[in-house]
Design a protein around this motif. Structure first.
Motif, PDB file in Angstrom:
ATOM      1  N   ASP A   1      19.175  11.872 -43.863  1.00 12.81           N
ATOM      2  CA  ASP A   1      19.349  11.022 -42.675  1.00 12.81           C
ATOM      3  C   ASP A   1      18.032  10.583 -42.048  1.00 12.81           C
ATOM      4  N   GLU A   2      17.018  10.415 -42.864  1.00 14.94           N
ATOM      5  CA  GLU A   2      15.699  10.011 -42.347  1.00 14.94           C
ATOM      6  C   GLU A   2      15.642   8.519 -42.016  1.00 14.94           C
ATOM      7  N   GLY A   3      16.653   7.772 -42.493  1.00  9.07           N
ATOM      8  CA  GLY A   3      16.638   6.316 -42.300  1.00  9.07           C
ATOM      9  C   GLY A   3      16.348   5.587 -43.610  1.00  9.07           C
ATOM     10  N   LYS A   4      16.714   6.232 -44.714  1.00  8.86           N
ATOM     11  CA  LYS A   4      16.442   5.648 -46.049  1.00  8.86           C
ATOM     12  C   LYS A   4      17.174   4.317 -46.240  1.00  8.86           C
ATOM     13  N   GLY A   5      18.453   4.292 -45.814  1.00  9.03           N
ATOM     14  CA  GLY A   5      19.263   3.078 -46.013  1.00  9.03           C
ATOM     15  C   GLY A   5      18.628   1.882 -45.335  1.00  9.03           C
ATOM     16  N   LYS A   6      18.211   2.074 -44.080  1.00  2.67           N
ATOM     17  CA  LYS A   6      17.582   0.972 -43.347  1.00  2.67           C
ATOM     18  C   LYS A   6      16.337   0.478 -44.094  1.00  2.67           C
TER      19      LYS A   6
ATOM     20  N   GLU B   1      21.640  -1.938 -40.339  1.00  4.22           N
ATOM     21  CA  GLU B   1      22.004  -2.774 -39.191  1.00  4.22           C
ATOM     22  C   GLU B   1      21.274  -4.111 -39.290  1.00  4.22           C
TER      23      GLU B   1
ATOM     24  N   ALA C   1      26.405  10.197 -40.348  1.00  5.53           N
ATOM     25  CA  ALA C   1      26.963   8.900 -40.738  1.00  5.53           C
ATOM     26  C   ALA C   1      28.159   9.076 -41.677  1.00  5.53           C
TER      27      ALA C   1
ATOM     28  N   ARG D   1      24.171  16.395 -35.373  1.00  2.00           N
ATOM     29  CA  ARG D   1      23.050  16.900 -36.174  1.00  2.00           C
ATOM     30  C   ARG D   1      22.238  17.885 -35.339  1.00  2.00           C
TER      31      ARG D   1
ATOM     32  N   LYS E   1      12.352   6.266 -36.243  1.00  3.97           N
ATOM     33  CA  LYS E   1      12.828   6.824 -34.970  1.00  3.97           C
ATOM     34  C   LYS E   1      11.718   7.198 -33.990  1.00  3.97           C
TER      35      LYS E   1
ATOM     36  N   GLY F   1      13.577   1.147 -34.303  1.00  2.00           N
ATOM     37  CA  GLY F   1      14.971   0.913 -33.915  1.00  2.00           C
ATOM     38  C   GLY F   1      15.805   0.782 -35.170  1.00  2.00           C
ATOM     39  N   PRO F   2      17.134   0.808 -35.045  1.00  2.00           N
ATOM     40  CA  PRO F   2      17.994   0.803 -36.233  1.00  2.00           C
ATOM     41  C   PRO F   2      18.083  -0.541 -36.969  1.00  2.00           C
TER      42      PRO F   2
END
Ligand code: GDP
Ligand code: IMO
Ligand code: MG
Length: 420
Positions: A13-18, A44, A297, A303, A329, A411-412
């Motif tokens: 959940d580090e923000g890999k997808g973004k 997003e 997610a 978390r 983040k 930001g996301p």
């Protein structure tokens, strides 16, 4: 051409997808190499929030080719739902999504086995996402598994029934009630959905793309601290989440790896059980959860939150040969007066930044305090906009771990990204 690898350096959940979504315009092909629907990668853009589980996060960029590699475990029901959700957003994947024949299928009984095994563990449970990940990888290494390529065989149903019956025998050992029919709903429809995409010998496909000069980004799931070999075993997932996993999960020789992009949060989170040295069980931890919207997610679970742990970061960088970092983040920290960063642990009275073998070894994190920034970062777009305290935080981390930070996420949304 070489393949670049993007992976998480903490507990997922580090923000890999973004970041995959941000980087996709620079790549022809995006390939997932391990994990399965235990992953939840949030994207997003244009006011849309979308979470991918089984499919690569490159699907929303029109020209990208997306591959589900052999190292992935695929749930047909979730796959079909994801394809439909993407279609509802106006994206028809057509032949832009390919599935490796050697990827393993998550069966309804794998999910039941996951649930039965967790229930039997009681307080020692892993905190699995209950998506059937462990049992599916167990069948893979146990040489029993059902693979995507088996769908094309006339014996597919026979193989499915054989393995299902085997699982039902194992389930008799558990005091666990279940209704198989409920778990089977939609599974065969999901198989038809998979069949409607090109099933490929993924290892040939990827290597051919590289030979043709196409650029490929491998998308990791989970994080290095959840790696089956190097994470906090047994509180881990069942695949190799480190860079080596991209070689085995796609069929790539090690010398084909190019940039290794490590993603980390400006603080730490973990969902599920297991050690977490810098965890904050006080109001500061709650503030991180609140301002960071730290809820899973995939499962929606809260978390666990804590300060940045540089011992963990250095360990993960070492394991994967990370060549550049991306920090997400940082905007969440604006609300704090001062920041703590763990630089080492006190273990049995000795200072060390090495993670011990025994996860029950008591660790006392040793912190360095740094000043925090108070500016709202979410509208910033240039490095020059960033507050001095954040730039100092970045330099401090870079110095400690010896790897440069190339992007900072504020930001996301896909637009909320600053190139350093
Ligand atoms: P992944 O599994 O590594 O892809 O990460 P997740 O999607 O599970 O969790 C990351 C969460 O943080 C998601 O809700 C993202 O939308 C969000 N996010 C990503 N980058 C940032 C950022 O820089 N700032 C904030 N506030 N949220 C972010
Ligand atoms: P992404 O890709 C965070 C955790 C679970 C549990 C342990 C084992 O979104 O970063 P499993 O279902 O694999 O048997 O669960 O691993 N876990 C994750 N935590 N992000 C993930 O993926 C995760 N995938 C698994 O919470 O503790
Ligand atoms: Mg996630």
């Amino acid at each position: 051409m070489k393949i670049d690898v993007l992976l998480g350096l903490q507990w997922g959940d580090e923000g890999k997808g973004k970041l995959v979504d941000v980087l996709t315009p620079d790549y022809d092909v995006i390939a997932r190499f391990q994990g399965g629907p235990n992953a939840g990668h949030t994207l997003e853009f244009n006011g849309i929030k979308h979470v991918t589980h089984n499919i690569p996060s490159g699907v929303f960029r029109e020209d990208s080719i997306n591959i589900i590699g052999n190292g992935v475990v695929l749930d047909p029901v979730i796959f079909k739902k994801e394809i439909e959700a993407v279609k509802d957003l106006g994206v028809d994947l057509g032949i832009r999504l390919m599935v490796s024949r050697k990827a393993h299928l998550i069966m309804p009984t794998h999910r039941i086995l996951d649930a039965a095994s967790e229930a039997a563990k009681g307080i020692t449970k892993i905190g699995s996402t209950l998506k059937g990940i462990g049992p599916t990888y167990m069948d893979k290494t146990g040489r029993n598994g059902l693979r995507v390529g088996d769908i094309e065989s006339p014996d597919f149903k026979k193989k499915y029934d054989f393995l299902t019956n085997k699982h039902l025998e194992i389930l008799k050992q558990y005091d666990f009630e279940f209704n198989l029919e409920e778990f089977e709903i939609g599974w065969m429809d999901g198989i038809e959905a998979i069949k409607s995409f090109p099933l490929v010998n993924g290892e040939y496909a990827i290597n051919k793309y590289l030979t043709e000069g196409k650029s490929v980004l491998a998308e990791g799931a989970q994080g290095s601290m959840l790696d089956i070999d190097f994470g906090s075993y047994p509180y881990v997932t069942s695949s190799n989440t480190i860079c080596a996993g991209a070689c085995t999960g796609l069929g790539l020789a090690p010398h084909k790896i190019g940039r290794v992009i490590g993603v980390f949060k400006a603080y730490c989170t973990r969902v599920g059980s297991g050690p977490f040295p810098t965890e904050l069980l006080d109001e500061t931890g709650e503030a991180l959860r609140k301002y960071g919207s730290e809820y899973g997610a995939t499962t929606g679970r809260p978390r666990r939150c804590g300060w940045l742990d540089l011992a963990v970061l250095k360990y993960s960088i070492m394991l994967s040969g990370v060549t550049e970092l991306m920090m997400t983040k940082s905007d969440v920290l604006s609300t704090f007066d001062a920041l703590q960063v763990c630089t080492a642990y006190k273990i049995n009275g000795e200072v060390s930044d090495e993670l011990p073998f025994d996860i029950d070894t008591p660790l006392e994190p040793m912190y360095e305090e740094l000043p925090c920034w108070s500016e709202d970062l979410t509208g910033m777009t240039e490095k020059e906009d960033l507050p001095k305290e954040l730039l100092d935080y970045i330099v401090f981390v870079e110095k400690e771990v010896g790897v440069p930070i190339s992007y900072v996420s504020v930001g996301p949304d896909r637009e909320q990204i600053i190139k350093m």
